[in-house]
Write an enzyme that holds these catalytic residues in place. Structure first.
Site, PDB file in Angstrom:
ATOM      1  N   HIS A   1      40.198  42.245  41.608  1.00 35.62           N
ATOM      2  CA  HIS A   1      40.811  40.965  41.287  1.00 35.62           C
ATOM      3  C   HIS A   1      39.761  40.018  40.729  1.00 35.62           C
ATOM      4  CE1 HIS A   1      39.254  40.322  45.405  1.00 35.62           C
ATOM      5  NE2 HIS A   1      38.984  39.109  44.947  1.00 35.62           N
TER       6      HIS A   1
ATOM      7  N   HIS B   1      34.708  37.112  37.105  1.00 37.17           N
ATOM      8  CA  HIS B   1      34.337  38.520  37.040  1.00 37.17           C
ATOM      9  C   HIS B   1      35.262  39.355  37.915  1.00 37.17           C
ATOM     10  CE1 HIS B   1      32.280  36.953  40.615  1.00 37.17           C
ATOM     11  NE2 HIS B   1      32.362  38.179  41.105  1.00 37.17           N
TER      12      HIS B   1
END
Length: 280
Positions: A135, A223
């Site tokens: 995620h 990220h």
């Protein structure tokens, strides 16, 4: 590849509640023909709606010669050599498919890419544990009182209601540590779609401020975390190791497709409950 952006919050409640996940749903197009039509020898007249039987013996049908199939039709569905894909086993860690690769089939090889990166990092003395879920974070982990959860989630839904789905690209490896520097993460940094993610953070921060909670970092590095290890392993992972891992990512087959994420929903994790907020 589709993706969810996770907003994670800790719940101060210790109640044991099951995780909220949507029920499985299948929509199918059913034929209007009844199964009785296959076994009933009786026919129904469209005008009268009555059943009729035929007792007349008909002569056998006359055999009609078949027309030859044109050459253009015979060669219409032959494989085009230009469409065939020659696989490079080096891009799959030496593994070979047991079935041919279809150009338009959904690509589900992201875990394979992560396994390869974890294996390559081990050569440099870094033992990474693969993330259980992948995620992109939109918030810090904060403490949320149990009786605030429903109000908090509803506020998130209201703020994110106008937000449309979008694509982002995560193709640049980067090493991260937590604030205490006792855990190290290997992640794929977002190189495209940063502005859209920043807009999501802005809306999430507004909700956090309503509940007097700490907002996200001022200049976040969005990220996708791939793996982690205990301690500060930045020196081992950086330089030559990171360069080799990046080359592996760039050379991995279908990497351009795998690392282009379709952001479809935001997930809020509060305690052991997960709330899904779909984007438009």
């Amino acid at each position: 590849m589709s993706a969810e952006v996770l907003v994670e919050y800790s719940s101060s409640s210790s109640e044991d509640e099951s995780s909220l996940t949507g029920p499985s749903c299948f929509l199918g197009v059913l034929s209007g023909r009844s199964s009785k039509d296959d076994v009933n020898p009786e026919k129904t007249s469209p005008a009268e709606g009555v059943q009729v039987r035929s007792s007349e013996v008909l002569p056998p049908p006359r055999e009609v010669p078949r027309l030859p199939v044109p050459e253009s039709v015979l060669h219409m569905f032959q494989d085009n050599p230009e469409d065939q894909i020659n696989e490079d086993v080096n891009k799959h860690g030496g593994r070979v498919r047991s079935f041919p690769h279809e150009r338009d089939e959904p690509v589900e090889e992201f875990p394979e890419l992560v396994d390869m990166l974890v294996s390559n990092a081990y050569k440099y003395g870094v033992v990474l544990t693969k993330m259980e879920e992948f995620h992109i974070s939109l918030s810090r982990t904060v403490v949320l009182r149990h009786h605030w959860i429903s109000l908090f989630v509803q506020s998130l839904r209201d703020k994110l209601l106008p937000t449309h789905r979008f694509f982002c690209v995560t193709n640049q490896l980067k090493v991260y540590t937590n604030e205490e520097r006792n855990r190290t993460f290997l992640g794929l940094e977002v190189s495209s779609g940063y502005a859209e993610l920043q807009d999501l953070v802005w809306e999430v921060d507004r909700v956090l401020q309503e509940f007097d909670l700490e907002t996200f970092y001022e200049n976040p590095s969005f990220h996708l975390s791939l793996g982690w290890c205990v301690g500060d392993a930045t020196e081992k992972l950086n330089a030559k190791c990171l360069q080799e891992l990046q080359e592996a990512v760039d050379g991995f087959e279908d990497s351009a497709i795998l690392l282009r994420l379709h952001v479809e929903e935001v997930r809020c994790k509060a305690g052991n409950k997960i709330f899904s907020i779909p984007l438009r």
